[in-house]
Design a protein around this motif. Structure first.
Motif, PDB file in Angstrom:
ATOM      1  N   LEU A 381      -1.527  30.463  18.779  1.00 30.78           N
ATOM      2  CA  LEU A 381      -0.991  31.081  19.983  1.00 30.78           C
ATOM      3  C   LEU A 381       0.423  30.616  20.294  1.00 30.78           C
ATOM      4  CD1 LEU A 381      -4.136  31.131  22.305  1.00 30.78           C
ATOM      5  CD2 LEU A 381      -3.192  32.967  20.914  1.00 30.78           C
ATOM      6  N   ARG A 382       0.791  29.440  19.823  1.00 27.43           N
ATOM      7  CA  ARG A 382       2.166  28.977  20.027  1.00 27.43           C
ATOM      8  C   ARG A 382       3.158  29.849  19.263  1.00 27.43           C
ATOM      9  NH1 ARG A 382       1.739  22.343  19.572  1.00 27.43           N
ATOM     10  NH2 ARG A 382       0.361  22.034  21.382  1.00 27.43           N
ATOM     11  N   LEU A 383       2.717  30.403  18.149  1.00 25.70           N
ATOM     12  CA  LEU A 383       3.605  31.282  17.387  1.00 25.70           C
ATOM     13  C   LEU A 383       3.968  32.523  18.203  1.00 25.70           C
ATOM     14  CD1 LEU A 383       5.025  31.969  14.707  1.00 25.70           C
ATOM     15  CD2 LEU A 383       2.891  33.059  13.964  1.00 25.70           C
ATOM     16  N   ILE A 384       3.024  33.048  18.989  1.00 27.36           N
ATOM     17  CA  ILE A 384       3.318  34.208  19.833  1.00 27.36           C
ATOM     18  C   ILE A 384       4.418  33.864  20.835  1.00 27.36           C
ATOM     19  CG2 ILE A 384       2.351  35.835  21.485  1.00 27.36           C
ATOM     20  CD1 ILE A 384       1.293  36.225  18.696  1.00 27.36           C
ATOM     21  N   MET A 385       4.332  32.673  21.418  1.00 25.37           N
ATOM     22  CA  MET A 385       5.370  32.252  22.349  1.00 25.37           C
ATOM     23  C   MET A 385       6.707  32.085  21.640  1.00 25.37           C
ATOM     24  SD  MET A 385       5.363  28.930  24.866  1.00 25.37           S
ATOM     25  CE  MET A 385       3.870  29.518  25.657  1.00 25.37           C
ATOM     26  N   SER A 386       6.678  31.529  20.426  1.00 27.68           N
ATOM     27  CA  SER A 386       7.918  31.360  19.665  1.00 27.68           C
ATOM     28  C   SER A 386       8.538  32.711  19.315  1.00 27.68           C
ATOM     29  CB  SER A 386       7.644  30.558  18.391  1.00 27.68           C
ATOM     30  OG  SER A 386       7.109  29.289  18.692  1.00 27.68           O
ATOM     31  N   ILE A 387       7.698  33.680  18.960  1.00 27.07           N
ATOM     32  CA  ILE A 387       8.214  35.020  18.666  1.00 27.07           C
ATOM     33  C   ILE A 387       8.842  35.631  19.914  1.00 27.07           C
ATOM     34  CG2 ILE A 387       7.526  37.369  18.044  1.00 27.07           C
ATOM     35  CD1 ILE A 387       5.456  36.177  16.184  1.00 27.07           C
ATOM     36  N   GLY A 388       8.192  35.463  21.062  1.00 25.21           N
ATOM     37  CA  GLY A 388       8.754  35.987  22.300  1.00 25.21           C
ATOM     38  C   GLY A 388      10.098  35.358  22.636  1.00 25.21           C
ATOM     39  N   ILE A 389      10.221  34.049  22.430  1.00 26.50           N
ATOM     40  CA  ILE A 389      11.497  33.372  22.697  1.00 26.50           C
ATOM     41  C   ILE A 389      12.570  33.853  21.734  1.00 26.50           C
ATOM     42  CG2 ILE A 389      12.653  31.129  22.680  1.00 26.50           C
ATOM     43  CD1 ILE A 389      10.009  29.896  23.599  1.00 26.50           C
ATOM     44  N   ALA A 390      12.204  34.016  20.452  1.00 26.60           N
ATOM     45  CA  ALA A 390      13.186  34.480  19.469  1.00 26.60           C
ATOM     46  C   ALA A 390      13.654  35.897  19.782  1.00 26.60           C
ATOM     47  CB  ALA A 390      12.578  34.421  18.070  1.00 26.60           C
ATOM     48  N   ILE A 391      12.730  36.772  20.197  1.00 29.12           N
ATOM     49  CA  ILE A 391      13.109  38.147  20.526  1.00 29.12           C
ATOM     50  C   ILE A 391      13.983  38.177  21.771  1.00 29.12           C
ATOM     51  CG2 ILE A 391      12.203  40.386  21.254  1.00 29.12           C
ATOM     52  CD1 ILE A 391       9.794  39.869  19.482  1.00 29.12           C
ATOM     53  N   SER A 392      13.667  37.332  22.753  1.00 29.38           N
ATOM     54  CA  SER A 392      14.494  37.286  23.961  1.00 29.38           C
ATOM     55  C   SER A 392      15.910  36.828  23.638  1.00 29.38           C
ATOM     56  CB  SER A 392      13.852  36.341  24.983  1.00 29.38           C
ATOM     57  OG  SER A 392      12.549  36.773  25.327  1.00 29.38           O
ATOM     58  N   THR A 393      16.023  35.826  22.774  1.00 30.41           N
ATOM     59  CA  THR A 393      17.349  35.366  22.362  1.00 30.41           C
ATOM     60  C   THR A 393      18.108  36.462  21.631  1.00 30.41           C
ATOM     61  OG1 THR A 393      16.451  33.132  22.131  1.00 30.41           O
ATOM     62  CG2 THR A 393      18.580  33.575  21.088  1.00 30.41           C
ATOM     63  N   TYR A 394      17.390  37.183  20.782  1.00 29.95           N
ATOM     64  CA  TYR A 394      18.014  38.276  20.045  1.00 29.95           C
ATOM     65  C   TYR A 394      18.494  39.375  20.986  1.00 29.95           C
ATOM     66  CZ  TYR A 394      17.849  42.814  17.697  1.00 29.95           C
ATOM     67  OH  TYR A 394      18.109  44.078  17.278  1.00 29.95           O
ATOM     68  N   MET A 395      17.698  39.682  22.017  1.00 32.41           N
ATOM     69  CA  MET A 395      18.082  40.729  22.957  1.00 32.41           C
ATOM     70  C   MET A 395      19.315  40.338  23.761  1.00 32.41           C
ATOM     71  SD  MET A 395      16.213  43.278  22.435  1.00 32.41           S
ATOM     72  CE  MET A 395      16.842  44.205  23.809  1.00 32.41           C
ATOM     73  N   VAL A 396      19.443  39.057  24.104  1.00 31.05           N
ATOM     74  CA  VAL A 396      20.640  38.604  24.814  1.00 31.05           C
ATOM     75  C   VAL A 396      21.887  38.817  23.957  1.00 31.05           C
ATOM     76  CG1 VAL A 396      21.793  36.576  25.768  1.00 31.05           C
ATOM     77  CG2 VAL A 396      19.380  36.964  26.246  1.00 31.05           C
ATOM     78  N   ILE A 397      21.767  38.486  22.660  1.00 33.08           N
ATOM     79  CA  ILE A 397      22.906  38.684  21.759  1.00 33.08           C
ATOM     80  C   ILE A 397      23.222  40.164  21.606  1.00 33.08           C
ATOM     81  CG2 ILE A 397      23.729  38.325  19.395  1.00 33.08           C
ATOM     82  CD1 ILE A 397      21.973  35.831  19.292  1.00 33.08           C
ATOM     83  N   ALA A 398      22.195  41.018  21.487  1.00 35.78           N
ATOM     84  CA  ALA A 398      22.412  42.456  21.342  1.00 35.78           C
ATOM     85  C   ALA A 398      23.073  43.042  22.574  1.00 35.78           C
ATOM     86  CB  ALA A 398      21.082  43.150  21.078  1.00 35.78           C
ATOM     87  N   ILE A 399      22.674  42.588  23.753  1.00 34.71           N
ATOM     88  CA  ILE A 399      23.290  43.087  24.983  1.00 34.71           C
ATOM     89  C   ILE A 399      24.762  42.705  25.037  1.00 34.71           C
ATOM     90  CG2 ILE A 399      23.265  42.846  27.497  1.00 34.71           C
ATOM     91  CD1 ILE A 399      20.227  42.597  27.327  1.00 34.71           C
ATOM     92  N   GLN A 400      25.077  41.500  24.580  1.00 37.57           N
ATOM     93  CA  GLN A 400      26.481  41.082  24.558  1.00 37.57           C
ATOM     94  C   GLN A 400      27.302  41.978  23.630  1.00 37.57           C
ATOM     95  OE1 GLN A 400      26.387  36.959  23.483  1.00 37.57           O
ATOM     96  NE2 GLN A 400      25.805  36.270  25.538  1.00 37.57           N
ATOM     97  N   PHE A 401      26.721  42.408  22.495  1.00 41.90           N
ATOM     98  CA  PHE A 401      27.429  43.331  21.617  1.00 41.90           C
ATOM     99  C   PHE A 401      27.650  44.685  22.290  1.00 41.90           C
ATOM    100  CE2 PHE A 401      26.469  40.462  18.113  1.00 41.90           C
ATOM    101  CZ  PHE A 401      27.586  40.627  17.305  1.00 41.90           C
ATOM    102  N   LEU A 402      26.672  45.122  23.066  1.00 43.00           N
ATOM    103  CA  LEU A 402      26.806  46.424  23.722  1.00 43.00           C
ATOM    104  C   LEU A 402      27.860  46.408  24.832  1.00 43.00           C
ATOM    105  CD1 LEU A 402      23.060  47.502  24.055  1.00 43.00           C
ATOM    106  CD2 LEU A 402      24.777  48.415  22.498  1.00 43.00           C
ATOM    107  N   THR A 403      28.070  45.257  25.448  1.00 42.03           N
ATOM    108  CA  THR A 403      29.033  45.177  26.537  1.00 42.03           C
ATOM    109  C   THR A 403      30.454  44.980  26.060  1.00 42.03           C
ATOM    110  OG1 THR A 403      28.567  42.808  26.725  1.00 42.03           O
ATOM    111  CG2 THR A 403      27.305  44.303  28.135  1.00 42.03           C
ATOM    112  N   ILE A 404      30.641  44.718  24.755  1.00 47.38           N
ATOM    113  CA  ILE A 404      32.001  44.515  24.233  1.00 47.38           C
ATOM    114  C   ILE A 404      32.730  45.844  24.127  1.00 47.38           C
ATOM    115  CG2 ILE A 404      33.332  43.731  22.252  1.00 47.38           C
ATOM    116  CD1 ILE A 404      31.221  41.661  21.723  1.00 47.38           C
TER     117      ILE A 404
END
Length: 404
Positions: A381-404
């Protein structure tokens, strides 16, 4: 349970998930010693024909598995060559390439495991029968195979129906879009990956049931050692207190531990690649859903299609991680139960029993039952949390690309 699994698995040979072993039928012998040579020759011809037929089918399956590897490569290269770049956002195109490449890579690993890890897979299935017989004959534990088969069949039907219904709804909404990327090229890849996860999930579910049966027997031993005056009428306590019975428990646990090692051996790389592809899948789905709300009118349907894409894969991965986490907890329960067996009487006859308890307890403290993606991560179950954290980090980076 082994035979039921083989019956279900024979339909997965098309995807390269399992190849049934070659079995040689026994030669037919004449029931009477006075039979003539003609009858003997006829029996040999029938046996030879049966072996030849089975051998041909087995070799045909192996050839098909070897043909899957170049076919996947051809499909992947063909998609890259004939696919046209559509859209103004370069990041979307790069993510599409990355996601499609991860799917092709996962299928290559699955096909490679089907070829070069075939013996480990077969040994894994064979040992399931050995564990079941050991629980029945040596530990006198009712495995309740009929109940297990019904539960596993219901779980299998539920996962298959969920997968194909959601996938059909996704195709319905996704096919009407203007930009579909590599979707039509990746249908084979998607089906193979999801059925591979369902296959491994069923394996872990069966192993969890066997671990529960072992825990029940060990609980009886612990209850007798901790409270010998509280005995039940339907339990043979003379057998529970014997050294042979504890040794049988230790050997059954060794079989279970070996099963998890074999599972990691023949499916470790595919688990690693599929979970990695799932992370990209979730990230890309959320990213394209985000684009659909940013003035991209032609992608409004991504919200609905993304939901039907996201639900079945998340349900399967979460269920697999939950079962693996339960197996790890049962492993720790076995270790805790064994540590409760304390023999206070200084009798020499109990010296061997005390020594075996100490060795078994030390073994459980040093080794762990777990399912891993080639030791890159552990499925829990910790892997599910790790996947969620990794996806959230990825989404923050993607949003920064969209705002450029």
């Amino acid at each position: 349970m082994e035979q039921q699994l083989r019956v279900w698995l024979r339909y997965t040979v098309v995807l390269g998930l399992y190849v049934s072993p070659r079995k040689r039928p026994p030669a037919k012998k004449s029931p009477q010693l006075s039979a003539e040579a003609a009858a003997s020759v006829h029996g040999k011809r029938v046996a030879w024909a049966g072996r030849s037929k089975l051998g041909f089918r087995y070799r045909l399956k192996i050839v098909y598995l070897h043909a899957l590897l170049p076919w996947i490569c051809v499909l992947y290269v063909n998609a890259l060559i004939w696919h046209e770049l559509v859209g103004e956002v370069m990041l979307s195109w790069l993510l599409t390439i990355l996601f499609f490449s991860s799917q092709a890579f996962s299928n290559l690993l699955i096909a490679a495991e089907g070829i070069w890890r075939r013996q480990q897979h077969e040994e894994f299935l064979r040992r399931l029968q050995e564990i079941e017989l050991s629980l029945k004959l040596r530990l006198k534990q009712d495995v309740n195979v009929g109940w297990l088969v019904r539960r596993v069949r219901c779980l299998l039907e539920y996962l298959l129906w969920l997968t194909f219904i959601c996938y059909a709804l996704f195709i319905y909404y996704f096919a009407s879009m203007q930009y579909v990327g590599y979707f039509w090229y990746s249908i084979w890849f998607i089906i193979t990956m999801r059925l591979r996860l369902i296959q491994l999930l069923i394996y872990v579910r069966v192993l969890q049931h066997y671990m529960k049966c072992l825990c029940m027997k060990l609980q009886q031993v612990v209850a007798y050692r901790m409270a010998p005056n509280r005995q039940l009428m339907d339990i043979n306590y003379e057998k529970l207190q014997s050294l042979e019975y504890l040794l049988a428990i230790k050997e059954v646990y060794a079989l279970l531990f070996k099963e998890f090692q074999l599972l990691n051996d023949f499916a470790g790389w595919s688990l690693f690649s599929i979970v990695l592809s799932y992370m990209l899948d979730c990230g890309c789905t959320l990213y394209w859903t985000l684009l659909s709300g940013e003035a991209y009118e032609e992608r409004r349907k991504y919200r609905i299609a993304g939901f039907w894409w996201f639900v079945p894969m998340t349900a399967i991965v979460w269920h697999l991680c939950l079962l693996c986490d339960n197996c790890m907890k049962l492993d720790r329960v076995i270790a805790e139960l064994l540590s409760k067996i304390i023999i206070t009487r200084p009798s020499k006859s109990l010296h061997s029993y005390r020594l075996l308890v100490h060795q078994f307890s030390t073994q459980l403290q040093l080794q762990y039952i777990e399912v891993t993606g080639k030791s890159f991560f552990t499925l829990n179950l910790r892997l599910i949390m790790s996947i969620g954290i990794a996806i959230s980090t990825y989404m923050v980076i993607a949003i920064q690309f969209l705002t450029i």
